[in-house]
Design an enzyme around this catalytic site. Structure first.
Site, PDB file in Angstrom:
ATOM      1  N   ARG A 137       2.145  44.652   8.359  1.00 62.60           N
ATOM      2  CA  ARG A 137       0.850  44.312   7.748  1.00 62.60           C
ATOM      3  C   ARG A 137      -0.102  45.512   7.788  1.00 62.60           C
ATOM      4  NH1 ARG A 137       0.213  38.876   8.285  1.00 62.60           N
ATOM      5  NH2 ARG A 137       0.961  38.934  10.432  1.00 62.60           N
ATOM      6  N   TYR A 138      -0.067  46.251   8.875  1.00 62.51           N
ATOM      7  CA  TYR A 138      -0.964  47.390   9.074  1.00 62.51           C
ATOM      8  C   TYR A 138      -0.111  48.667   9.045  1.00 62.51           C
ATOM      9  CZ  TYR A 138      -3.755  43.625  11.184  1.00 62.51           C
ATOM     10  OH  TYR A 138      -4.423  42.454  11.433  1.00 62.51           O
ATOM     11  N   ARG A 185       1.819  49.858  12.686  1.00 67.79           N
ATOM     12  CA  ARG A 185       2.494  48.948  13.608  1.00 67.79           C
ATOM     13  C   ARG A 185       3.228  47.843  12.853  1.00 67.79           C
ATOM     14  NH1 ARG A 185      -2.848  48.786  13.294  1.00 67.79           N
ATOM     15  NH2 ARG A 185      -4.050  46.853  13.416  1.00 67.79           N
ATOM     16  N   CYS A 235      10.405  28.994  21.774  1.00 69.17           N
ATOM     17  CA  CYS A 235       9.405  29.276  22.807  1.00 69.17           C
ATOM     18  C   CYS A 235       9.715  28.396  24.013  1.00 69.17           C
ATOM     19  CB  CYS A 235       8.004  28.937  22.307  1.00 69.17           C
ATOM     20  SG  CYS A 235       7.563  29.807  20.799  1.00 69.17           S
ATOM     21  N   CYS A 276       2.961  24.968  21.232  1.00 65.00           N
ATOM     22  CA  CYS A 276       1.528  24.723  21.199  1.00 65.00           C
ATOM     23  C   CYS A 276       1.215  23.934  19.928  1.00 65.00           C
ATOM     24  CB  CYS A 276       0.781  26.050  21.201  1.00 65.00           C
ATOM     25  SG  CYS A 276       1.371  27.156  22.508  1.00 65.00           S
ATOM     26  N   CYS A 328      -0.129  25.999  16.951  1.00 61.99           N
ATOM     27  CA  CYS A 328       0.556  27.271  16.658  1.00 61.99           C
ATOM     28  C   CYS A 328       0.458  27.635  15.172  1.00 61.99           C
ATOM     29  CB  CYS A 328       2.024  27.167  17.042  1.00 61.99           C
ATOM     30  SG  CYS A 328       2.951  28.660  16.648  1.00 61.99           S
ATOM     31  N   ARG A 346       2.425  29.582  13.760  1.00 58.00           N
ATOM     32  CA  ARG A 346       3.796  29.703  13.229  1.00 58.00           C
ATOM     33  C   ARG A 346       4.548  28.398  13.436  1.00 58.00           C
ATOM     34  NH1 ARG A 346       4.125  35.408  15.670  1.00 58.00           N
ATOM     35  NH2 ARG A 346       3.202  36.632  13.994  1.00 58.00           N
ATOM     36  N   ASP A 402      -6.346  29.224  13.425  1.00 63.21           N
ATOM     37  CA  ASP A 402      -5.805  29.461  12.084  1.00 63.21           C
ATOM     38  C   ASP A 402      -5.638  28.147  11.325  1.00 63.21           C
ATOM     39  OD1 ASP A 402      -5.386  32.344  12.114  1.00 63.21           O
ATOM     40  OD2 ASP A 402      -3.976  31.922  13.734  1.00 63.21           O
ATOM     41  N   ASP A 455      -7.804  35.837  11.609  1.00 63.68           N
ATOM     42  CA  ASP A 455      -6.742  36.324  10.727  1.00 63.68           C
ATOM     43  C   ASP A 455      -7.054  35.794   9.335  1.00 63.68           C
ATOM     44  OD1 ASP A 455      -4.230  37.851  11.349  1.00 63.68           O
ATOM     45  OD2 ASP A 455      -4.442  36.665  13.184  1.00 63.68           O
ATOM     46  N   LYS A 504      -6.458  40.900  10.624  1.00 59.23           N
ATOM     47  CA  LYS A 504      -7.547  40.378  11.463  1.00 59.23           C
ATOM     48  C   LYS A 504      -8.836  41.123  11.174  1.00 59.23           C
ATOM     49  CE  LYS A 504      -4.808  39.418  15.554  1.00 59.23           C
ATOM     50  NZ  LYS A 504      -3.589  39.729  14.766  1.00 59.23           N
TER      51      LYS A 504
HETATM   52  S1  SF4 Z   1       1.465  29.851  19.917  1.00 63.97           S
HETATM   53 FE1  SF4 Z   1       3.378  29.374  18.794  1.00 63.97          FE
HETATM   54  S2  SF4 Z   1       4.671  31.182  19.073  1.00 63.97           S
HETATM   55 FE2  SF4 Z   1       3.085  31.239  20.692  1.00 63.97          FE
HETATM   56  S3  SF4 Z   1       4.001  30.167  22.462  1.00 63.97           S
HETATM   57 FE3  SF4 Z   1       2.807  28.658  21.326  1.00 63.97          FE
HETATM   58  S4  SF4 Z   1       4.337  27.708  19.968  1.00 63.97           S
HETATM   59 FE4  SF4 Z   1       5.249  29.651  20.657  1.00 63.97          FE
END
Ligand code: SF4
Length: 328
Positions: free
Chosen positions: A62-63, A66, A75, A79, A82, A84, A245, A282, A289
């Protein structure tokens, strides 16, 4: 909900939940909620545009200087907010195959402008020490890569995984390795988590943190202050405070930007500068960001030829800079 989004909670985090509290801030982050079925029109499966910036499998570029290298899509915990969430979890995208990893490393090797590689995912620290060692060794062999940054929730979710073998694997000869810890509530900094962070820092790995601003979890000054101070006490420098997000089914956990700015302003001057993260958004669509913290300075009308500013101090009083001119 479990069929829609991945659910997993480690024993360490499960033990932190106060089951008598219907608004427990740990449960709120990991236990599915019916509100997740409420998808807002502006919410999208890929809110920060990873796919639009992915030239080869596993890489997000994206940048200019990096790249993200996404080794795994699983994971230790999932979360509820999340960004993603449509990509991570069992049965979502598969881990990078050997051939895909080789192609991703070749992409990095062929671009001398890539100074930093960020291992993210999924959570890279749930991979075996052997697999991580292989990746770190491959990155070590690329001259122009100077920094390897690892984004993880493992020291919070499963601190016992920070073993001596893992610490050895994270060393990339000739490179600086940084670990960025994701933590959102002060209760996540348990004695075991603090020891895991100490092991990383004592092994010579500097640590930073990222936290997500979450309604009902850390969206008031006392909780956020306790979190940021606990991180600094663990020698983890607060780096980012993310605005939530636009991930599907997460509106009940998002604050407004105005609320976030007021919260950040409440920390200014009252909490050590060591504890101050950058409040960032973001930009949807993969535009990167941008800092969205409150502004303390604005142009003031001045005498001809002199540029003057009006600036707020931490008590909310206004001053003219440079001082000594009208109104200063
Ligand atoms: S935010 Fe998403 S990628 Fe990060 S630990 Fe939680 S579930 Fe996994």
């Amino acid at each position: 909900m479990a069929s829609r989004y991945a659910v997993s909670l480690t024993p360490d985090l499960s033990a932190l939940i106060d089951r008598s509290d219907p608004h427990d801030p740990i449960a709120r982050q990991f236990v599915p909620d019916r509100a997740e079925l409420d998808r807002q029109p502006q919410e999208t499966a890929d809110p920060i545009g990873d796919d639009a910036n992915s030239p080869v499998e596993g890489i997000v570029h994206r940048y200019p200087d990096r790249v993200l290298l996404k080794l795994a899509h699983v994971c230790a915990v999932y979360c509820r907010f999340c960004f993603r969430r449509e990509m991570v979890g069992p049965g979502r995208r598969r881990a990078l195959s050997g051939a895909a990893l080789a192609a991703a490393l070749a992409y990095v090797r062929e671009r001398p402008e890539i100074w930093e590689v960020i291992l993210t995912g999924g959570d890279p620290l749930i991979l075996s020490a052997r697999r991580l060692h292989e990746v770190m060794a491959a990155l070590s062999a690329i001259d122009h890569v100077k920094i390897v940054r690892i984004h993880t929730r493992v020291p919070v979710a499963a601190p016992s995984l920070i073993t001596a073998a893992l610490l050895r694997a994270l060393k990339a000869p000739g490179k600086a390795t940084y670990v960025v810890l994701h933590a959102n509530h002060p209760r996540e900094l348990t004695p075991a988590t603090r020891k895991a962070c100490a092991r990383l820092v004592d092994a010579g790995i500097p640590m930073l943190s990222q936290s997500v601003l979450l309604r009902g979890v850390n969206d008031e000054p006392a909780t956020l202050t306790a979190l940021l101070r606990a991180l600094v006490e663990c020698r983890v420098k607060p780096y980012y405070l993310h605005h939530g997000d636009l991930a599907p089914g997460t509106s009940h956990l998002r604050t407004t930007i105005a609320e976030g700015q007021a919260l950040v302003r409440s920390l200014h001057g009252r909490v050590s500068g060591l504890c101050q993260p950058a409040y960032v958004l973001d930009i949807p669509g993969g535009h990167g960001k941008s800092p969205i913290g409150p502004s303390y300075i604005r142009p003031a009308s001045g005498t001809a030829g002199e540029q003057r500013f009006e600036i707020d101090d931490f008590n909310g009083r206004r001053h003219i800079y440079p001082p000594g001119s009208a109104g200063g």
